[in-house]
Structure formats: structure tokens, C-alpha cells
Motif scaffolding. Structure first.
Motif, mmCIF file in Angstrom:
data_model
loop_
_atom_site.group_PDB
_atom_site.id
_atom_site.type_symbol
_atom_site.label_atom_id
_atom_site.label_comp_id
_atom_site.label_asym_id
_atom_site.label_seq_id
_atom_site.Cartn_x
_atom_site.Cartn_y
_atom_site.Cartn_z
ATOM 1 N N TYR A 53 -0.735 -6.010 9.315
ATOM 2 C CA TYR A 53 -0.233 -4.861 8.560
ATOM 3 C C TYR A 53 1.270 -4.744 8.756
ATOM 4 C CZ TYR A 53 0.712 -0.177 6.899
ATOM 5 O OH TYR A 53 1.233 0.885 6.200
ATOM 6 N N VAL A 54 1.973 -4.547 7.659
ATOM 7 C CA VAL A 54 3.413 -4.295 7.670
ATOM 8 C C VAL A 54 3.625 -3.080 6.778
ATOM 9 C CG1 VAL A 54 5.704 -5.243 7.166
ATOM 10 C CG2 VAL A 54 3.857 -6.783 7.888
ATOM 11 N N THR A 55 4.406 -2.125 7.230
ATOM 12 C CA THR A 55 4.638 -0.943 6.401
ATOM 13 C C THR A 55 5.386 -1.352 5.130
ATOM 14 O OG1 THR A 55 6.789 -0.366 7.334
ATOM 15 C CG2 THR A 55 4.816 0.535 8.456
ATOM 16 N N PRO A 56 5.197 -0.614 4.049
ATOM 17 C CA PRO A 56 5.888 -0.948 2.810
ATOM 18 C C PRO A 56 7.408 -1.051 2.963
ATOM 19 C CG PRO A 56 4.136 0.601 2.347
ATOM 20 C CD PRO A 56 4.224 0.474 3.843
ATOM 21 N N LEU A 57 8.022 -0.093 3.654
ATOM 22 C CA LEU A 57 9.473 -0.145 3.813
ATOM 23 C C LEU A 57 9.912 -1.315 4.677
ATOM 24 C CD1 LEU A 57 10.427 3.635 4.038
ATOM 25 C CD2 LEU A 57 10.697 2.060 2.104
ATOM 26 N N ASP A 58 9.108 -1.686 5.666
ATOM 27 C CA ASP A 58 9.430 -2.861 6.484
ATOM 28 C C ASP A 58 9.315 -4.147 5.659
ATOM 29 O OD1 ASP A 58 10.055 -1.360 8.711
ATOM 30 O OD2 ASP A 58 8.124 -1.688 9.708
ATOM 31 N N THR B 191 14.913 0.783 -0.498
ATOM 32 C CA THR B 191 14.655 1.194 0.890
ATOM 33 C C THR B 191 15.667 2.233 1.394
ATOM 34 O OG1 THR B 191 15.988 -0.680 1.713
ATOM 35 C CG2 THR B 191 13.597 -1.004 1.529
ATOM 36 N N SER C 20 0.854 -1.189 0.000
ATOM 37 C CA SER C 20 0.000 0.000 0.000
ATOM 38 C C SER C 20 0.888 1.236 0.000
ATOM 39 C CB SER C 20 -0.908 0.002 1.245
ATOM 40 O OG SER C 20 -0.112 0.055 2.414
ATOM 41 N N GLY C 21 0.274 2.393 -0.136
ATOM 42 C CA GLY C 21 1.004 3.646 0.000
ATOM 43 C C GLY C 21 1.342 4.321 -1.307
ATOM 44 N N TYR D 16 6.420 -0.698 -6.031
ATOM 45 C CA TYR D 16 6.725 -1.797 -5.121
ATOM 46 C C TYR D 16 5.957 -3.060 -5.496
ATOM 47 C CZ TYR D 16 8.691 1.823 -1.997
ATOM 48 O OH TYR D 16 9.411 2.848 -1.441
#
Length: 172
Positions: free
Chosen positions: A109-114, A167, A53-54, A60
Motif C-alpha cells: 500500500y502506498v498513499t495516493p499523495l506518496d 500534490t 484509492s481515496g 488521479y
């Protein structure tokens, strides 16, 4: 007729190889662990691909789809190599879960960068494991498997590089 069928079901999968019984055992075992890791990494990459997401979603999403396709292409080659060596290969998702070293991520949920950083680290660790397996190939004189691993290391290093660059944050 029934006895013949039963005998065939019990017959060993005796694929001829000149590498010897110990090589078959060692290399098949190592390749099956690699196959479990690759399968786990494939599903993790697809999981993150589906849940991306994002603001950089499209880039990505496409990157992870491309990487998942590359990872998936390894699976059949690994399994067939095990069979060429005279071994047997993975038979189920449960078998994969018992052997895999790549950790699952079932978070809601996991952040895109993570996501990208976790996949970078998983791919980096996969390189370490493949180098160790390559050493085992050298010990047993298995040039064909070593050659495949060399190409997979190169592909995996490329994934690490792309994930690292994606990243990385510029200073300033």
C-alpha cells in the motif's frame, strides 16, 4: 541450405550510419539505459494507476493512465532509434532490470499523495538523465536523437508539473 541459415544467424546487425563506431556504442548504450528507465517508469505508473484509492481516485486514476500512455509511446521510438544508429536494443525484462535507474515500488500500500510525489521525483530524475544523454548526442553530432530527446524532456517536464500541482497543498 543449413549452412546459409547458420551464417545469417551469426551475421551482425550492421545498420549503416555515418556517426561512427564510438557514436553507435555510446549512443546505443545511453539510449538503452533510457529505454530501461522509461519501461520501469511505465510499469510503476501503471502500478500506481491500478492501485490508486481515496476521494480523488477518478482524477488521479485518469491522470496516471494518461501519463502511462505518454511514457509507453516513447519506448518504441527509443528502441528503433538504437537500431537506426546501428546498435542492438533491450531483449528482456531481465535486461531492463539490470539497466534501470528508476526504482521499483512493490509495497502493498502506498498513499495516493506518496504515489504522485514518487512519480514526480522519478520523472524529474528522468529529465536529468535525458539532458545528460542530450549532451552525448551533441558530442557525437547526433541531431536526430537530440531532437527526440528535446521533445521527451518537454513531455516529462509537463508530467512533473502536473504531478507537482496535484500534490501541492495550499497554505492557510
Amino acid at each position: 541450405m543449413t549452412k546459409d541459415v547458420k551464417d545469417r544467424k551469426k551475421a551482425a546487425l550492421a545498420t549503416p550510419t555515418d556517426l561512427g563506431e564510438n557514436a553507435t556504442k555510446d549512443l546505443s548504450g545511453g539510449l538503452n539505459i533510457l529505454l530501461a528507465d522509461v519501461a520501469a517508469l511505465y510499469w510503476k505508473t501503471k502500478n500506481f494507476h491500478w492501485h490508486m484509492s481515496g476521494p480523488n481516485f477518478r482524477d488521479y486514476h485518469l491522470l496516471l493512465d494518461e501519463q502511462a500512455t505518454e511514457i509507453d509511446a516513447m519506448t518504441d521510438v527509443i528502441a528503433e532509434r538504437v537500431r537506426k544508429l546501428g546498435g542492438t536494443t533491450l531483449r528482456s525484462i531481465g535486461h531492463i532490470s539490470r539497466l534501470q535507474r528508476v526504482l521499483d515500488n512493490d509495497a502493498d500500500y502506498v498513499t495516493p499523495l506518496d504515489m504522485l510525489a514518487e512519480l514526480r521525483d522519478d520523472n524529474k530524475q528522468l529529465c536529468v538523465h535525458m539532458r545528460t544523454l542530450h549532451e552525448l548526442c551533441d558530442e557525437h553530432g547526433d541531431i536526430a536523437t537530440a531532437s527526440l530527446i528535446e521533445n521527451w524532456i518537454d513531455e516529462t517536464e509537463k508530467r512533473v508539473w502536473f504531478l507537482f500541482e496535484t500534490t501541492r497543498r495550499t497554505e492557510g
